[in-house]
Every structure is written in structure tokens, then in C-alpha cells.
Write a protein that holds these residues in place. Structure first.
Motif, mmCIF file in Angstrom:
data_model
loop_
_atom_site.group_PDB
_atom_site.id
_atom_site.type_symbol
_atom_site.label_atom_id
_atom_site.label_comp_id
_atom_site.label_asym_id
_atom_site.label_seq_id
_atom_site.Cartn_x
_atom_site.Cartn_y
_atom_site.Cartn_z
ATOM 1 N N ARG A 6 0.841 -1.199 0.000
ATOM 2 C CA ARG A 6 0.000 0.000 0.000
ATOM 3 C C ARG A 6 0.875 1.247 0.000
ATOM 4 N NH1 ARG A 6 -4.274 0.272 4.540
ATOM 5 N NH2 ARG A 6 -5.656 -0.703 2.996
ATOM 6 N N THR A 27 1.299 9.583 -5.330
ATOM 7 C CA THR A 27 0.991 8.257 -5.857
ATOM 8 C C THR A 27 0.317 7.396 -4.799
ATOM 9 O OG1 THR A 27 2.866 8.355 -7.383
ATOM 10 C CG2 THR A 27 1.973 6.177 -6.868
ATOM 11 N N ASP A 28 -0.867 6.887 -5.140
ATOM 12 C CA ASP A 28 -1.600 5.950 -4.295
ATOM 13 C C ASP A 28 -1.687 4.614 -5.029
ATOM 14 O OD1 ASP A 28 -2.240 7.888 -2.283
ATOM 15 O OD2 ASP A 28 -3.849 8.634 -3.591
ATOM 16 N N LEU A 29 -1.465 3.533 -4.300
ATOM 17 C CA LEU A 29 -1.480 2.208 -4.928
ATOM 18 C C LEU A 29 -1.742 1.142 -3.872
ATOM 19 C CD1 LEU A 29 -0.942 0.257 -7.301
ATOM 20 C CD2 LEU A 29 1.494 0.397 -6.740
ATOM 21 N N THR A 30 -2.652 0.227 -4.187
ATOM 22 C CA THR A 30 -2.908 -0.914 -3.316
ATOM 23 C C THR A 30 -2.800 -2.193 -4.143
ATOM 24 O OG1 THR A 30 -4.399 0.356 -1.890
ATOM 25 C CG2 THR A 30 -4.562 -2.035 -1.777
ATOM 26 N N ILE A 31 -2.006 -3.136 -3.661
ATOM 27 C CA ILE A 31 -1.833 -4.429 -4.333
ATOM 28 C C ILE A 31 -2.204 -5.514 -3.337
ATOM 29 C CG2 ILE A 31 -0.216 -5.995 -5.468
ATOM 30 C CD1 ILE A 31 1.473 -3.556 -6.217
ATOM 31 N N VAL A 39 3.799 -2.242 -14.356
ATOM 32 C CA VAL A 39 3.825 -0.785 -14.463
ATOM 33 C C VAL A 39 4.504 -0.418 -15.775
ATOM 34 C CG1 VAL A 39 4.499 1.377 -13.357
ATOM 35 C CG2 VAL A 39 4.070 -0.651 -11.955
ATOM 36 N N LEU A 207 -0.730 -0.922 -14.686
ATOM 37 C CA LEU A 207 -0.766 0.490 -14.335
ATOM 38 C C LEU A 207 -0.006 1.280 -15.396
ATOM 39 C CD1 LEU A 207 0.222 0.223 -10.557
ATOM 40 C CD2 LEU A 207 -2.050 -0.015 -11.568
ATOM 41 N N ARG A 215 2.576 9.654 -11.920
ATOM 42 C CA ARG A 215 1.413 9.278 -11.114
ATOM 43 C C ARG A 215 0.608 8.284 -11.937
ATOM 44 N NH1 ARG A 215 0.623 14.100 -13.411
ATOM 45 N NH2 ARG A 215 -1.339 14.478 -14.508
ATOM 46 N N VAL A 216 -0.180 7.466 -11.291
ATOM 47 C CA VAL A 216 -0.952 6.440 -11.992
ATOM 48 C C VAL A 216 -2.151 7.095 -12.670
ATOM 49 C CG1 VAL A 216 -2.283 4.318 -11.744
ATOM 50 C CG2 VAL A 216 -0.213 4.664 -10.372
ATOM 51 N N ASP A 219 -5.437 2.270 -14.265
ATOM 52 C CA ASP A 219 -5.301 1.035 -13.483
ATOM 53 C C ASP A 219 -6.277 0.042 -14.084
ATOM 54 O OD1 ASP A 219 -5.288 -1.014 -11.624
ATOM 55 O OD2 ASP A 219 -5.246 0.309 -9.883
#
Length: 254
Positions: A6, A27-31, A39, A207, A215-216, A219
Motif C-alpha cells: 500500500r 501516488t496511491d497504490l494498493t496491491i 507498471v 498500471l 502518477r498512476v 489502473d
């Protein structure tokens, strides 16, 4: 379920001789556990910086980074890294390279030898256990590096363009082997690549990152069965459509 990885509001700025350069922006990301996330984006968009921050090699300028609920403050065994070029120890045999991380963790000799044997079989190098790294082809060296990382049983595998320096045929072979290993091992993978096709073929999500500061901006979940072979997926209408969406997103930001 606790996310495997996260990132929340992660920024990163490099300080250089000519001034500061912002590589990542909010940048926000949850895997989730078991996902294979690739990416893609233009050179310099922050893909490798993102991976290095998750690995713990680089500290984010701001924001938080967590793996399995714990804040990342540096490298750790639960995060294995596969680099673009094999970083093998030339004075060790192939088996010795695979055992190295286990030896550093003081795993008993018999156990680490058995673990090395198992992973060398998985990557097709069982017959080369006693060889020196320089006796292997580039593709075989990369398989040895992958075996070395997997042997330490990390929950998260971070891969920075691991097939970028290989010829097309070797690359396709290792893509198939990696997908099979991921399906069998159920590890979480964060994979950086310049290839849209590679990202879509291997991943459960792709992504797309904007130009620097990265930045993403897309997604995209990928609907494919891990049991499908890559030859089938290359002609799948769903996979081809996903590749067009990713390519359109990358093209739109240039």
C-alpha cells in the motif's frame, strides 16, 4: 484482508547537482496478495523509482509505504528484487548463488541445498547446479537470479525490466516460465516493463504512469486465466483489447 502493498500519497524528489527533480507525485497504490501488477510508461516517468521505494532502496520524500501492514524503512527479506541484469556472484556456483540468501539467514546446509535444488528444477537449471555463472547464457543467468530470489520465499517479488536485455525468443520463453512460476508459487509480483504486450500478457493488472512527475493515470484489470498458455493469450480478443487500452493511454500522454 491486509493489502500486500500500500502506497499512500507518495512523492519523491531527487536532489542533483543541477537542482531537484520530482520523480513521483501523490501516488496511491494498493496491491492485494497474489496479484501480478505491471507498471508501464515513458522513460523517466518514475517506474523504477516506485519499485525502489517499495523495495526499501529509496525513501519516499513524503507519504507512506507499507508491505503486509508494516511500514517500509529499508530492504527486507520479504521483498525480493530481480534486476534487469543478473547480479550473480562469479566466485559461486549456480547452486551457491541460489543458496546465498538462505546462507545469510543461517538456514541449515541440508535445507538450503534442498531448496536450491527445487528452485533450480523450477527454472530449468537443475543440470547446471555446479556450473559457474559465466558458463551460462544471458537467459540462463536471469533464470538463476529469479531462482535465487524465489528461494528466500519473499511474499513480494519486485522485478525491474528483468527481460529487457534479452533477445526476443529468450524473452518469450522466460515470460512463459515466469507466468507458470507465479501461478504455482502464488507470490505477489510488481513488474516494471517498457513493453505493453509483456505487461498485458503476464499481469492481473496494468498500471500506466504519466510523464515525470509520475502518477498512476490508468489502473486496468486484465481478465485472463493463469492456466492459459501465452500462445493462447497472444491472440485472445480480451487481451488484445486490453493492450489497445494501455497503448492508447501511453500514447495519449506523449
Amino acid at each position: 484482508m491486509t493489502p500486500r502493498v500500500r502506497l499512500s500519497g507518495v512523492d519523491h524528489t531527487y536532489q542533483g547537482r543541477s537542482g531537484s527533480v520530482q520523480a513521483l507525485d501523490r501516488t496511491d497504490l494498493t496491491i492485494q496478495p497474489g496479484e501480478f501488477v505491471s507498471v508501464v510508461g515513458a522513460s523517466g516517468c518514475g517506474k523504477t523509482t516506485l519499485l525502489r521505494i517499495v523495495a526499501g532502496f529509496v525513501r519516499a520524500t513524503s507519504g507512506t509505504v507499507e508491505v503486509d501492514g508494516d511500514q517500509v524503512t529499508g530492504p527486507a527479506p520479504e521483498r525480493g528484487v530481480v534486476f534487469q541484469r543478473p547480479s550473480l556472484y562469479p566466485w559461486l556456483s549456480v547452486a551457491g548463488n541460489v543458496e546465498f540468501g538462505l546462507k545469510m539467514r543461517r538456514v541449515p546446509r541440508a535445507e538450503r541445498r534442498e531448496t536450491a535444488r527445487r528452485y533450480l528444477e523450477l527454472v530449468g537449471l537443475a543440470d547446471f547446479a555446479d556450473a559457474a555463472p559465466y558458463e551460462l547464457s544471458g537467459g540462463m543467468q536471469q533464470r538463476c537470479q529469479i531462482a535465487r530470489v524465489l528461494a528466500t520465499e519473499p511474499s513480494t517479488v519486485l522485478m525491474d525490466e528483468p527481460f529487457g536485455a534479452l533477445d526476443a525468443l529468450t524473452r518469450e520463453k522466460l515470460q512463459a516460465e515466469l507466468r507458470a512460476l507465479w501461478a504455482a508459487e502464488e507470490r505477489t509480483v510488481l513488474f516494471v516493463t517498457h513493453s505493453v504486450e509483456e505487461a498485458v500478457l503476464l499481469s492481473t493488472r496494468v498500471l500506466v504512469m504519466s510523464p515525470r512527475p509520475g502518477r498512476v493515470i490508468l489502473d486496468l484489470p486484465i481478465a485472463s486465466d493463469p492456466a492459459d498458455d501465452l500462445a493462447t493469450l497472444r491472440t485472445s480478443p480480451d487481451v488484445l483489447a486490453a493492450a489497445e487500452k494501455v497503448r492508447a493511454a501511453v500514447t495519449a500522454i506523449h
